[in-house]
Design a protein around this motif. Sequence first.
Motif, PDB file in Angstrom:
ATOM      1  N   ASP A 133       0.829  -1.208   0.000  1.00 15.98           N
ATOM      2  CA  ASP A 133       0.000   0.000   0.000  1.00 15.98           C
ATOM      3  C   ASP A 133       0.863   1.258   0.000  1.00 15.98           C
ATOM      4  O   ASP A 133       0.561   2.241  -0.715  1.00 15.98           O
ATOM      5  CB  ASP A 133      -0.923   0.012   1.226  1.00 15.98           C
ATOM      6  CG  ASP A 133      -1.990  -1.074   1.154  1.00 15.98           C
ATOM      7  OD1 ASP A 133      -2.233  -1.612   0.046  1.00 15.98           O
ATOM      8  OD2 ASP A 133      -2.568  -1.425   2.223  1.00 15.98           O
ATOM      9  N   ASP A 137       0.879   4.113  -2.878  1.00 16.65           N
ATOM     10  CA  ASP A 137       0.548   5.515  -2.578  1.00 16.65           C
ATOM     11  C   ASP A 137       1.711   6.445  -2.925  1.00 16.65           C
ATOM     12  O   ASP A 137       1.501   7.603  -3.335  1.00 16.65           O
ATOM     13  CB  ASP A 137       0.177   5.680  -1.107  1.00 16.65           C
ATOM     14  CG  ASP A 137      -1.179   5.056  -0.795  1.00 16.65           C
ATOM     15  OD1 ASP A 137      -1.945   4.758  -1.746  1.00 16.65           O
ATOM     16  OD2 ASP A 137      -1.486   4.828   0.417  1.00 16.65           O
ATOM     17  N   LEU A 141       1.311   9.476  -5.369  1.00 10.86           N
ATOM     18  CA  LEU A 141       1.590  10.821  -4.854  1.00 10.86           C
ATOM     19  C   LEU A 141       2.422  11.601  -5.864  1.00 10.86           C
ATOM     20  O   LEU A 141       2.247  12.827  -6.037  1.00 10.86           O
ATOM     21  CB  LEU A 141       2.313  10.723  -3.506  1.00 10.86           C
ATOM     22  CG  LEU A 141       2.702  12.063  -2.862  1.00 10.86           C
ATOM     23  CD1 LEU A 141       1.426  12.878  -2.520  1.00 10.86           C
ATOM     24  CD2 LEU A 141       3.517  11.836  -1.593  1.00 10.86           C
ATOM     25  N   VAL A 146      -3.092  10.869  -5.274  1.00  9.02           N
ATOM     26  CA  VAL A 146      -3.515  10.804  -3.860  1.00  9.02           C
ATOM     27  C   VAL A 146      -2.936  12.001  -3.145  1.00  9.02           C
ATOM     28  O   VAL A 146      -1.948  12.617  -3.589  1.00  9.02           O
ATOM     29  CB  VAL A 146      -3.067   9.511  -3.180  1.00  9.02           C
ATOM     30  CG1 VAL A 146      -3.716   8.291  -3.827  1.00  9.02           C
ATOM     31  CG2 VAL A 146      -1.559   9.384  -3.199  1.00  9.02           C
ATOM     32  N   SER A 147      -3.515  12.301  -2.010  1.00 12.91           N
ATOM     33  CA  SER A 147      -3.047  13.436  -1.227  1.00 12.91           C
ATOM     34  C   SER A 147      -1.848  13.027  -0.358  1.00 12.91           C
ATOM     35  O   SER A 147      -1.564  11.848  -0.159  1.00 12.91           O
ATOM     36  CB  SER A 147      -4.173  13.948  -0.326  1.00 12.91           C
ATOM     37  OG  SER A 147      -4.535  12.938   0.621  1.00 12.91           O
ATOM     38  N   ARG A 148      -1.193  14.045   0.141  1.00  7.66           N
ATOM     39  CA  ARG A 148      -0.057  13.786   1.053  1.00  7.66           C
ATOM     40  C   ARG A 148      -0.536  13.102   2.328  1.00  7.66           C
ATOM     41  O   ARG A 148       0.166  12.238   2.881  1.00  7.66           O
ATOM     42  CB  ARG A 148       0.629  15.117   1.392  1.00  7.66           C
ATOM     43  CG  ARG A 148       1.849  14.971   2.260  1.00  7.66           C
ATOM     44  CD  ARG A 148       2.991  14.355   1.503  1.00  7.66           C
ATOM     45  NE  ARG A 148       4.149  14.098   2.378  1.00  7.66           N
ATOM     46  CZ  ARG A 148       5.298  13.647   1.954  1.00  7.66           C
ATOM     47  NH1 ARG A 148       5.455  13.368   0.661  1.00  7.66           N
ATOM     48  NH2 ARG A 148       6.296  13.456   2.781  1.00  7.66           N
ATOM     49  N   GLN A 149      -1.707  13.453   2.755  1.00  7.63           N
ATOM     50  CA  GLN A 149      -2.245  12.856   3.991  1.00  7.63           C
ATOM     51  C   GLN A 149      -2.462  11.351   3.823  1.00  7.63           C
ATOM     52  O   GLN A 149      -2.161  10.561   4.718  1.00  7.63           O
ATOM     53  CB  GLN A 149      -3.576  13.535   4.344  1.00  7.63           C
ATOM     54  CG  GLN A 149      -4.171  13.010   5.615  1.00  7.63           C
ATOM     55  CD  GLN A 149      -5.490  13.703   5.966  1.00  7.63           C
ATOM     56  OE1 GLN A 149      -6.031  14.501   5.167  1.00  7.63           O
ATOM     57  NE2 GLN A 149      -6.024  13.415   7.136  1.00  7.63           N
ATOM     58  N   THR A 150      -2.967  10.973   2.650  1.00  6.00           N
ATOM     59  CA  THR A 150      -3.174   9.538   2.399  1.00  6.00           C
ATOM     60  C   THR A 150      -1.846   8.783   2.413  1.00  6.00           C
ATOM     61  O   THR A 150      -1.730   7.675   2.959  1.00  6.00           O
ATOM     62  CB  THR A 150      -3.878   9.340   1.060  1.00  6.00           C
ATOM     63  OG1 THR A 150      -5.144  10.014   1.087  1.00  6.00           O
ATOM     64  CG2 THR A 150      -4.085   7.868   0.760  1.00  6.00           C
ATOM     65  N   TYR A 151      -0.838   9.394   1.821  1.00 10.74           N
ATOM     66  CA  TYR A 151       0.490   8.755   1.833  1.00 10.74           C
ATOM     67  C   TYR A 151       1.031   8.624   3.251  1.00 10.74           C
ATOM     68  O   TYR A 151       1.590   7.573   3.627  1.00 10.74           O
ATOM     69  CB  TYR A 151       1.448   9.567   0.955  1.00 10.74           C
ATOM     70  CG  TYR A 151       2.891   9.094   1.089  1.00 10.74           C
ATOM     71  CD1 TYR A 151       3.337   7.950   0.416  1.00 10.74           C
ATOM     72  CD2 TYR A 151       3.801   9.794   1.896  1.00 10.74           C
ATOM     73  CE1 TYR A 151       4.645   7.528   0.542  1.00 10.74           C
ATOM     74  CE2 TYR A 151       5.105   9.358   2.023  1.00 10.74           C
ATOM     75  CZ  TYR A 151       5.534   8.213   1.349  1.00 10.74           C
ATOM     76  OH  TYR A 151       6.820   7.783   1.484  1.00 10.74           O
ATOM     77  N   ASP A 152       0.857   9.718   4.045  1.00 12.93           N
ATOM     78  CA  ASP A 152       1.353   9.676   5.432  1.00 12.93           C
ATOM     79  C   ASP A 152       0.626   8.604   6.240  1.00 12.93           C
ATOM     80  O   ASP A 152       1.247   7.933   7.088  1.00 12.93           O
ATOM     81  CB  ASP A 152       1.163  11.042   6.093  1.00 12.93           C
ATOM     82  CG  ASP A 152       2.108  12.096   5.505  1.00 12.93           C
ATOM     83  OD1 ASP A 152       3.117  11.682   4.869  1.00 12.93           O
ATOM     84  OD2 ASP A 152       1.841  13.292   5.678  1.00 12.93           O
ATOM     85  N   GLN A 153      -0.641   8.431   5.998  1.00 15.59           N
ATOM     86  CA  GLN A 153      -1.388   7.375   6.714  1.00 15.59           C
ATOM     87  C   GLN A 153      -0.871   5.978   6.338  1.00 15.59           C
ATOM     88  O   GLN A 153      -0.740   5.099   7.185  1.00 15.59           O
ATOM     89  CB  GLN A 153      -2.871   7.499   6.382  1.00 15.59           C
ATOM     90  CG  GLN A 153      -3.533   8.711   7.018  1.00 15.59           C
ATOM     91  CD  GLN A 153      -4.987   8.886   6.604  1.00 15.59           C
ATOM     92  OE1 GLN A 153      -5.442   8.240   5.630  1.00 15.59           O
ATOM     93  NE2 GLN A 153      -5.696   9.767   7.277  1.00 15.59           N
ATOM     94  N   ALA A 154      -0.550   5.779   5.064  1.00 17.89           N
ATOM     95  CA  ALA A 154       0.006   4.492   4.619  1.00 17.89           C
ATOM     96  C   ALA A 154       1.379   4.252   5.234  1.00 17.89           C
ATOM     97  O   ALA A 154       1.736   3.119   5.623  1.00 17.89           O
ATOM     98  CB  ALA A 154       0.084   4.435   3.108  1.00 17.89           C
TER      99      ALA A 154
END
Length: 330
Positions: A133, A137, A141, A146-154
């Motif tokens: 994942d 992401d 990115l 995808v957003s930066r937030q989605t990447y940080d969550q992954a």
Amino acid sequence: MMSRRRLGFGALAVVLAAGALLLWTPTRQLLFGTAQAPRTVVVSGNIEAHQSVLSFTNVQAPIIDLPFDEGKSVAAGTVLARVDDGFYRQQLQIDLAALDVARQQIAVSQSNLAAAQNTVLSDRLDLAEKKRDLERDAQQLKVGAVSRQTYDQALTAAGQSAAALSRDQALVKVAVNNVGLAEASLKDAEAKVGLDRVTLSYTTLKAPFSGVLAVRQAELGELAGPGVAIFTLDDLDHVWLRAYLNEQDMGRVRLGEPASVTTDTYPGHVYHGRIGFIASQAEFTPKTVETHAERVTLVYRIRIDIDNPTHELLPGMPAQAEIALLRAGK
């Protein structure tokens, strides 16, 4: 004239007889040898036998069974006495229960190890998924999918999965150690049970060899324990005569030489024995000898082994043995 003639005949007869005697004597010695009676030596002493003072080992309890009295012949392994074994049986039951607990603890520890290993397997699968994942992401990115937030969550999820794997791997090591401790506890419990069984066997006193109970030193109800004599057992099948040989006869006897043993108790009965031991050092005659002249004589102790299947010969019985002395130079 006639008297002189008779005197001459008489002298001639004496000379012929003397000559015949001189000729016959060497011929007889040549044919038959010189007659010489074999020399023997007679030694005296007392009959001895192997004696064993029997007592209970590592247990202390009242005697509850004492089936034999003095003078009884017993075979090896015969039960001679028992003590109250209630305390030792109870201890065995306690340690058997502890052994069962130790076995169950191993089963629990092995189950915990299997669960921890399965958790580690699940953690590895989860971490692999989180890494995929995160990689996906990261690619999206770059193109703004995808957003930066989605990447940080992954990224956080992948880190948490790796931490969970490390934690559960540590728990596997703990579970392995717990299994080792449980196995050690099982061995300890098994050893205690084994010791209990050995101790319980000590509550029965058995004859170590076939023999005759010479002395009974205990009674029912008495407290038996280590060092407390119960019976004295004699091995009467194989006895020996302890005797002493004069120094001048030492060079004319050998180990294994036969000896004829007799006693005043059974006159005319000859027991066959063999010299089984000759001391290597001289000693003074034992003080039991009455005269001082004999006590200061140097002697060598010997042992004459005697088979005694009928148990006629008893320890302490006086006896004498006749030994044929070897000719000088043999």
